[in-house]
Motif scaffolding. Structure first.
Motif, PDB file in Angstrom:
ATOM      1  N   ALA A  63       2.851  18.578 -21.086  1.00  0.00           N
ATOM      2  CA  ALA A  63       2.310  17.686 -22.096  1.00  0.00           C
ATOM      3  C   ALA A  63       0.813  17.933 -22.224  1.00  0.00           C
ATOM      4  CB  ALA A  63       2.583  16.235 -21.723  1.00  0.00           C
ATOM      5  N   ARG A  64       0.221  17.309 -23.232  1.00  0.00           N
ATOM      6  CA  ARG A  64      -1.204  17.484 -23.455  1.00  0.00           C
ATOM      7  C   ARG A  64      -1.851  16.115 -23.596  1.00  0.00           C
ATOM      8  NH1 ARG A  64      -4.548  17.488 -27.690  1.00  0.00           N
ATOM      9  NH2 ARG A  64      -2.852  17.114 -29.167  1.00  0.00           N
ATOM     10  N   ASN A  65      -2.992  15.932 -22.910  1.00  0.00           N
ATOM     11  CA  ASN A  65      -3.769  14.712 -23.037  1.00  0.00           C
ATOM     12  C   ASN A  65      -4.449  14.750 -24.404  1.00  0.00           C
ATOM     13  OD1 ASN A  65      -5.821  12.767 -23.015  1.00  0.00           O
ATOM     14  ND2 ASN A  65      -6.083  12.936 -20.794  1.00  0.00           N
ATOM     15  N   PRO A  66      -4.128  13.827 -25.304  1.00  0.00           N
ATOM     16  CA  PRO A  66      -4.691  13.898 -26.650  1.00  0.00           C
ATOM     17  C   PRO A  66      -6.202  13.679 -26.690  1.00  0.00           C
ATOM     18  CG  PRO A  66      -3.370  11.910 -26.392  1.00  0.00           C
ATOM     19  CD  PRO A  66      -3.196  12.724 -25.160  1.00  0.00           C
ATOM     20  N   LYS A  67      -6.733  13.001 -25.706  1.00  0.00           N
ATOM     21  CA  LYS A  67      -8.172  12.727 -25.691  1.00  0.00           C
ATOM     22  C   LYS A  67      -8.966  13.940 -25.236  1.00  0.00           C
ATOM     23  CE  LYS A  67     -11.395   9.176 -24.181  1.00  0.00           C
ATOM     24  NZ  LYS A  67     -11.539   7.923 -23.443  1.00  0.00           N
ATOM     25  N   THR A  68      -8.492  14.616 -24.177  1.00  0.00           N
ATOM     26  CA  THR A  68      -9.244  15.738 -23.614  1.00  0.00           C
ATOM     27  C   THR A  68      -8.665  17.087 -23.987  1.00  0.00           C
ATOM     28  OG1 THR A  68      -7.953  15.787 -21.575  1.00  0.00           O
ATOM     29  CG2 THR A  68      -9.881  14.319 -21.618  1.00  0.00           C
ATOM     30  N   GLY A  69      -7.425  17.116 -24.431  1.00  0.00           N
ATOM     31  CA  GLY A  69      -6.776  18.382 -24.746  1.00  0.00           C
ATOM     32  C   GLY A  69      -6.240  19.106 -23.523  1.00  0.00           C
ATOM     33  N   GLU A  70      -6.442  18.538 -22.345  1.00  0.00           N
ATOM     34  CA  GLU A  70      -5.999  19.154 -21.098  1.00  0.00           C
ATOM     35  C   GLU A  70      -4.479  19.055 -20.967  1.00  0.00           C
ATOM     36  OE1 GLU A  70      -6.588  18.156 -16.387  1.00  0.00           O
ATOM     37  OE2 GLU A  70      -8.236  17.740 -17.746  1.00  0.00           O
ATOM     38  N   THR A  71      -3.852  20.133 -20.496  1.00  0.00           N
ATOM     39  CA  THR A  71      -2.408  20.110 -20.290  1.00  0.00           C
ATOM     40  C   THR A  71      -2.087  19.526 -18.923  1.00  0.00           C
ATOM     41  OG1 THR A  71      -2.381  22.343 -19.420  1.00  0.00           O
ATOM     42  CG2 THR A  71      -1.997  22.096 -21.782  1.00  0.00           C
ATOM     43  N   ALA A  72      -0.909  18.934 -18.844  1.00  0.00           N
ATOM     44  CA  ALA A  72      -0.459  18.331 -17.592  1.00  0.00           C
ATOM     45  C   ALA A  72       1.056  18.460 -17.522  1.00  0.00           C
ATOM     46  CB  ALA A  72      -0.856  16.860 -17.536  1.00  0.00           C
ATOM     47  N   ILE A  73       1.567  18.478 -16.320  1.00  0.00           N
ATOM     48  CA  ILE A  73       3.010  18.532 -16.092  1.00  0.00           C
ATOM     49  C   ILE A  73       3.514  17.096 -15.970  1.00  0.00           C
ATOM     50  CG2 ILE A  73       4.852  19.307 -14.558  1.00  0.00           C
ATOM     51  CD1 ILE A  73       3.498  21.626 -15.825  1.00  0.00           C
ATOM     52  N   VAL A  74       4.501  16.764 -16.785  1.00  0.00           N
ATOM     53  CA  VAL A  74       5.160  15.470 -16.676  1.00  0.00           C
ATOM     54  C   VAL A  74       6.441  15.721 -15.893  1.00  0.00           C
ATOM     55  CG1 VAL A  74       6.223  13.565 -17.939  1.00  0.00           C
ATOM     56  CG2 VAL A  74       4.211  14.700 -18.877  1.00  0.00           C
ATOM     57  N   SER A  75       6.556  15.052 -14.760  1.00  0.00           N
ATOM     58  CA  SER A  75       7.687  15.302 -13.869  1.00  0.00           C
ATOM     59  C   SER A  75       8.995  14.761 -14.446  1.00  0.00           C
ATOM     60  CB  SER A  75       7.430  14.673 -12.503  1.00  0.00           C
ATOM     61  OG  SER A  75       7.272  13.285 -12.649  1.00  0.00           O
ATOM     62  N   ALA A  76      10.093  15.277 -13.933  1.00  0.00           N
ATOM     63  CA  ALA A  76      11.421  14.799 -14.331  1.00  0.00           C
ATOM     64  C   ALA A  76      11.562  13.348 -13.878  1.00  0.00           C
ATOM     65  CB  ALA A  76      12.497  15.658 -13.686  1.00  0.00           C
ATOM     66  N   ARG A  77      12.271  12.584 -14.679  1.00  0.00           N
ATOM     67  CA  ARG A  77      12.414  11.167 -14.342  1.00  0.00           C
ATOM     68  C   ARG A  77      13.648  10.588 -15.025  1.00  0.00           C
ATOM     69  NH1 ARG A  77       9.278  12.314 -18.310  1.00  0.00           N
ATOM     70  NH2 ARG A  77       8.958  10.986 -20.106  1.00  0.00           N
TER      71      ARG A  77
END
Length: 95
Positions: A63-77
């Motif tokens: 996913a991407r943080n819309p404020k900073t543009g930084e990508t991040a992994i969203v874990s399975a849930r």
């Protein structure tokens, strides 16, 4: 906008059916407990004329943080979902 709590439901049961406060609280807790256990076990919970609760397994994603543009992994849930019945949707849209 009002919020309905477990206590509000228990009070309604007590006033409508003449249960004691303890009985109505236990009944509400038992109903919600059964719903939770069924969902935890992967079962759907259906209420005719109201809707269906079920658990969805979401896979991991980027996913991407819309404020900073930084990508991040969203874990399975696992997430609980509710799908209202057509009858319920029709009643809500009339108001």
């Amino acid at each position: 906008m009002a919020t309905i709590t477990r206590n509000d439901l228990a009070t309604k049961l007590r006033d409508t059916f003449g249960f004691t406060t303890l009985q109505s609280n236990r009944l509400v807790d038992a109903v919600f407990g059964e719903i939770c256990e069924s969902l935890i076990n992967g079962e759907e919970v259906k209420f005719a004329g109201f809707g269906t609760f079920k658990i969805l397994d979401k896979s991991a994603r980027v996913a991407r943080n819309p404020k900073t543009g930084e990508t991040a992994i969203v874990s399975a849930r696992r997430v609980a979902t509710f799908r209202p019945s057509s009858e319920f949707r029709a009643r809500v849209s009339k108001k």
